[in-house]
Motif scaffolding. Structure first.
Motif, PDB file in Angstrom:
ATOM      1  N   GLY A   1       0.835  -1.205   0.000  1.00  0.00           N
ATOM      2  CA  GLY A   1       0.000   0.000   0.000  1.00  0.00           C
ATOM      3  C   GLY A   1       0.866   1.250   0.000  1.00  0.00           C
TER       4      GLY A   1
ATOM      5  N   TYR B   1       4.306  -9.587  -2.130  1.00  0.00           N
ATOM      6  CA  TYR B   1       5.282 -10.411  -1.406  1.00  0.00           C
ATOM      7  C   TYR B   1       4.641 -11.751  -1.173  1.00  0.00           C
ATOM      8  CZ  TYR B   1       3.135  -7.265   2.066  1.00  0.00           C
ATOM      9  OH  TYR B   1       2.275  -6.487   2.782  1.00  0.00           O
TER      10      TYR B   1
ATOM     11  N   VAL C   1     -14.417  -7.943  -1.653  1.00  0.00           N
ATOM     12  CA  VAL C   1     -14.374  -6.610  -2.270  1.00  0.00           C
ATOM     13  C   VAL C   1     -12.928  -6.326  -2.662  1.00  0.00           C
ATOM     14  CG1 VAL C   1     -14.892  -4.163  -1.936  1.00  0.00           C
ATOM     15  CG2 VAL C   1     -16.302  -5.917  -0.813  1.00  0.00           C
TER      16      VAL C   1
ATOM     17  N   GLY D   1      -7.804  -8.583  -6.314  1.00  0.00           N
ATOM     18  CA  GLY D   1      -6.423  -8.595  -6.786  1.00  0.00           C
ATOM     19  C   GLY D   1      -5.733  -9.815  -6.214  1.00  0.00           C
TER      20      GLY D   1
ATOM     21  N   THR E   1     -12.470  -2.815 -11.401  1.00  0.00           N
ATOM     22  CA  THR E   1     -11.888  -3.264 -12.672  1.00  0.00           C
ATOM     23  C   THR E   1     -11.581  -4.751 -12.546  1.00  0.00           C
ATOM     24  OG1 THR E   1      -9.798  -2.383 -11.807  1.00  0.00           O
ATOM     25  CG2 THR E   1     -10.816  -1.137 -13.590  1.00  0.00           C
TER      26      THR E   1
ATOM     27  N   PRO F   1     -10.355  -8.302 -12.807  1.00  0.00           N
ATOM     28  CA  PRO F   1      -9.345  -8.959 -13.648  1.00  0.00           C
ATOM     29  C   PRO F   1      -9.993 -10.072 -14.482  1.00  0.00           C
ATOM     30  CG  PRO F   1      -8.780  -9.013 -11.288  1.00  0.00           C
ATOM     31  CD  PRO F   1     -10.193  -8.576 -11.390  1.00  0.00           C
TER      32      PRO F   1
ATOM     33  N   HIS G   1     -10.601  -6.169   0.375  1.00  0.00           N
ATOM     34  CA  HIS G   1      -9.242  -6.400  -0.157  1.00  0.00           C
ATOM     35  C   HIS G   1      -8.881  -5.406  -1.245  1.00  0.00           C
ATOM     36  CE1 HIS G   1      -8.930  -9.932   2.296  1.00  0.00           C
ATOM     37  NE2 HIS G   1     -10.160 -10.248   1.919  1.00  0.00           N
TER      38      HIS G   1
ATOM     39  N   SER H   1      -7.246  -4.726   4.990  1.00  0.00           N
ATOM     40  CA  SER H   1      -6.593  -3.914   3.949  1.00  0.00           C
ATOM     41  C   SER H   1      -6.038  -2.603   4.504  1.00  0.00           C
ATOM     42  CB  SER H   1      -7.542  -3.665   2.797  1.00  0.00           C
ATOM     43  OG  SER H   1      -7.573  -4.810   1.983  1.00  0.00           O
ATOM     44  N   ARG H   2      -6.901  -1.611   4.627  1.00  0.00           N
ATOM     45  CA  ARG H   2      -6.489  -0.339   5.223  1.00  0.00           C
ATOM     46  C   ARG H   2      -7.646   0.193   6.061  1.00  0.00           C
ATOM     47  NH1 ARG H   2      -2.169  -1.774   4.391  1.00  0.00           N
ATOM     48  NH2 ARG H   2      -0.458  -0.801   3.225  1.00  0.00           N
TER      49      ARG H   2
ATOM     50  N   ASP I   1      -7.723  -5.991  11.084  1.00  0.00           N
ATOM     51  CA  ASP I   1      -6.266  -6.003  11.278  1.00  0.00           C
ATOM     52  C   ASP I   1      -5.716  -4.594  11.070  1.00  0.00           C
ATOM     53  OD1 ASP I   1      -3.742  -7.377  11.682  1.00  0.00           O
ATOM     54  OD2 ASP I   1      -3.334  -6.966   9.564  1.00  0.00           O
ATOM     55  N   VAL I   2      -6.595  -3.693  10.693  1.00  0.00           N
ATOM     56  CA  VAL I   2      -6.193  -2.312  10.396  1.00  0.00           C
ATOM     57  C   VAL I   2      -7.255  -1.386  10.975  1.00  0.00           C
ATOM     58  CG1 VAL I   2      -4.865  -2.789   8.285  1.00  0.00           C
ATOM     59  CG2 VAL I   2      -7.337  -2.586   8.145  1.00  0.00           C
TER      60      VAL I   2
HETATM   61  P1  NAI Z   1      -3.956  -5.624  -5.710  1.00  0.00           P
HETATM   62  O1  NAI Z   1      -3.552  -4.334  -6.317  1.00  0.00           O
HETATM   63  O2  NAI Z   1      -3.426  -6.909  -6.251  1.00  0.00           O
HETATM   64  O3  NAI Z   1      -5.568  -5.741  -5.711  1.00  0.00           O
HETATM   65  C1  NAI Z   1      -6.429  -4.711  -5.347  1.00  0.00           C
HETATM   66  C2  NAI Z   1      -7.735  -4.911  -6.093  1.00  0.00           C
HETATM   67  O4  NAI Z   1      -8.654  -3.912  -5.634  1.00  0.00           O
HETATM   68  C3  NAI Z   1      -7.597  -4.738  -7.626  1.00  0.00           C
HETATM   69  O5  NAI Z   1      -8.194  -5.837  -8.299  1.00  0.00           O
HETATM   70  C4  NAI Z   1      -8.343  -3.429  -7.892  1.00  0.00           C
HETATM   71  O6  NAI Z   1      -8.988  -3.403  -9.165  1.00  0.00           O
HETATM   72  C5  NAI Z   1      -9.368  -3.428  -6.755  1.00  0.00           C
HETATM   73  N1  NAI Z   1      -9.923  -2.101  -6.517  1.00  0.00           N
HETATM   74  C6  NAI Z   1      -9.306  -0.897  -6.606  1.00  0.00           C
HETATM   75  N2  NAI Z   1     -10.187   0.097  -6.349  1.00  0.00           N
HETATM   76  C7  NAI Z   1     -11.385  -0.498  -6.094  1.00  0.00           C
HETATM   77  C8  NAI Z   1     -12.675   0.006  -5.784  1.00  0.00           C
HETATM   78  N3  NAI Z   1     -12.906   1.301  -5.723  1.00  0.00           N
HETATM   79  N4  NAI Z   1     -13.661  -0.893  -5.584  1.00  0.00           N
HETATM   80  C9  NAI Z   1     -13.435  -2.230  -5.701  1.00  0.00           C
HETATM   81  N5  NAI Z   1     -12.220  -2.752  -5.999  1.00  0.00           N
HETATM   82  C10 NAI Z   1     -11.209  -1.897  -6.190  1.00  0.00           C
HETATM   83  O7  NAI Z   1      -3.615  -5.483  -4.155  1.00  0.00           O
HETATM   84  P2  NAI Z   1      -3.345  -6.652  -3.114  1.00  0.00           P
HETATM   85  O8  NAI Z   1      -1.914  -7.048  -3.169  1.00  0.00           O
HETATM   86  O9  NAI Z   1      -4.381  -7.698  -3.238  1.00  0.00           O
HETATM   87  O10 NAI Z   1      -3.553  -5.849  -1.742  1.00  0.00           O
HETATM   88  C11 NAI Z   1      -4.808  -5.288  -1.402  1.00  0.00           C
HETATM   89  C12 NAI Z   1      -4.641  -4.342  -0.246  1.00  0.00           C
HETATM   90  O11 NAI Z   1      -4.302  -5.067   0.927  1.00  0.00           O
HETATM   91  C13 NAI Z   1      -3.462  -3.351  -0.402  1.00  0.00           C
HETATM   92  O12 NAI Z   1      -3.830  -2.212  -1.135  1.00  0.00           O
HETATM   93  C14 NAI Z   1      -3.116  -3.029   1.013  1.00  0.00           C
HETATM   94  O13 NAI Z   1      -3.810  -1.859   1.399  1.00  0.00           O
HETATM   95  C15 NAI Z   1      -3.635  -4.205   1.813  1.00  0.00           C
HETATM   96  N6  NAI Z   1      -2.552  -4.944   2.474  1.00  0.00           N
HETATM   97  C16 NAI Z   1      -2.632  -5.121   3.844  1.00  0.00           C
HETATM   98  C17 NAI Z   1      -1.643  -5.796   4.521  1.00  0.00           C
HETATM   99  C18 NAI Z   1      -1.694  -6.041   6.003  1.00  0.00           C
HETATM  100  O14 NAI Z   1      -0.671  -6.449   6.598  1.00  0.00           O
HETATM  101  N7  NAI Z   1      -2.819  -5.856   6.672  1.00  0.00           N
HETATM  102  C19 NAI Z   1      -0.470  -6.309   3.785  1.00  0.00           C
HETATM  103  C20 NAI Z   1      -0.529  -6.130   2.349  1.00  0.00           C
HETATM  104  C21 NAI Z   1      -1.524  -5.448   1.737  1.00  0.00           C
END
Ligand code: NAI
Length: 330
Positions: A78, A100, A150, A153, A176, A178, A201, A230-231, A255-256
């Protein structure tokens, strides 16, 4: 390259030093979070290495640029904590660790779901006290329930696959979607109306800020479980507290947290916590909170360290792998 590493914990140091035997950068470790006030610690470095609660706002970035910093290497996926427009204006390159171990976060998500459903923290405490009563521990079968993912990715997809393995009917929403996925995509309101479990997510962007708010809580199935790994700011915490009090939300796993910057990653067990909203959350028997540990597996932390150092080496050699640009606007 000389790199000022902020928000350093013992594990960051261990994994970064191990990965650095290949890269041979000069790593200077600092425990404080990166803020405008602490940015001066980066004096003499060419890069800063930052984590999720470091504040890379316009003011901090300006100070860093004035110190001669050229590179911001995030050891996270993020990047919502970076003012990317300002960074570009100051000619600061921002790199991150896009992937990762998505398994780390997906598996922790499942851990929260199971622990909430089967009341495992409660049961653990009871048994230790010699209380073997099952009153209040009633769970439900995941098999046959509807889970709404939700953001599909890397992490959302794996979470969906694991839940399908439990026999859940998985619905997905992504702005969007995939290609090549074996998932049933629906609109966000349709997902909220049908899901027994809603798991977030997607990244934090202006569009997803408070995605879960009073209006969207009202659209959820009564008694549903809400999970956010996520956040924090994807959720309007006040609206969710209201939802928990009314019973609209049956379970909450986090977790956040929106204001986690003042709390998480520190031992505050002797401090008086000033955040009343967070403390209110802790009073609910059907809320389970972990302190941003989803990423925290050996595989993930090792991979974060290795990618971070190779991002720095690439920058030194004139390549910008894993660069984040304002157009990505996460
Ligand atoms: P990613 O980029 O592979 O997937 C994110 C997905 O969310 C994409 O398919 C995207 O199209 C979708 N998206 C974006 N905007 C959207 C919206 N407005 N409505 C619906 N979907 C939407 O990211 P990844 O690797 O899966 O990570 C997701 C999130 O998880 C990160 O952005 C990060 O904030 C969080 N994260 C939390 C961690 C933790 O330790 N708690 C560790 C790693 C990531």
């Amino acid at each position: 390259m000389k790199v000022a590493v902020f928000s350093t914990k013992s594990y960051d140091r261990t994994f970064l030093e191990a990965a650095n035997t290949q890269s041979k950068h000069e790593l200077v470790f600092f425990e404080p979070r990166l803020t405008c006030e602490t940015s001066v610690l980066a004096t003499g470095s060419q890069a800063v290495c930052a984590f999720v609660n470091d504040e890379l706002n316009a003011q901090t970035l300006t100070k860093l640029a004035n110190l001669g910093i050229k590179l911001i290497a995030l050891r996270s996926a993020g990047f919502n904590n970076v003012d990317l427009i300002k960074a570009e204006e100051l000619e600061l390159t921002v790199v991150r660790v896009p992937a990762y171990s998505p398994y780390a976060v997906a598996e922790h998500t499942i851990g929260l779901i199971l622990a909430l459903n089967r009341r495992i923290p409660r049961a653990y405490n009871r048994v230790r006290e010699g209380n073997f009563s099952l009153e209040g521990l009633l769970g439900f079968d995941l098999n046959g329930k509807t889970a709404g993912i939700v953001g599909t990715g890397r992490i959302g997809t794996i979470t969906a696959q694991i839940l399908q393995g439990f026999g859940c009917n998985v619905l997905a929403y992504d702005n969007t979607p995939p290609d090549n996925q074996n998932l049933e995509y629906v609109s966000f309101p349709q997902l909220l109306a049908a899901a027994d479990i809603v798991s977030l997510h997607c990244p934090l962007t202006p569009e997803t800020h408070h995605l879960i708010n009073a209006q969207t809580v009202a659209q959820m199935k009564t008694g549903a479980m809400l999970i956010n790994t996520s956040r924090g700011a994807l959720i309007d915490t006040k609206a969710v507290v209201t939802g928990l009090k009314s019973g609209k939300i049956g379970y909450l796993g986090l977790d956040v947290y929106e204001k986690e910057g003042n709390l998480f990653f520190e031992d505050l067990s002797s401090a008086v916590i000033q955040d009343d909203l967070f403390e209110r959350l802790l009073t609910f028997p059907n809320v389970l909170i972990t302190g941003h540990q989803s990423f925290f597996t050996i595989e993930a932390v090792k991979s974060i360290a290795e990618t971070t150092l190779s991002n720095i080496s690439d920058f030194e050699q004139g390549n910008c792998s894993n660069q984040v640009k304002p157009s990505q606007h996460h």
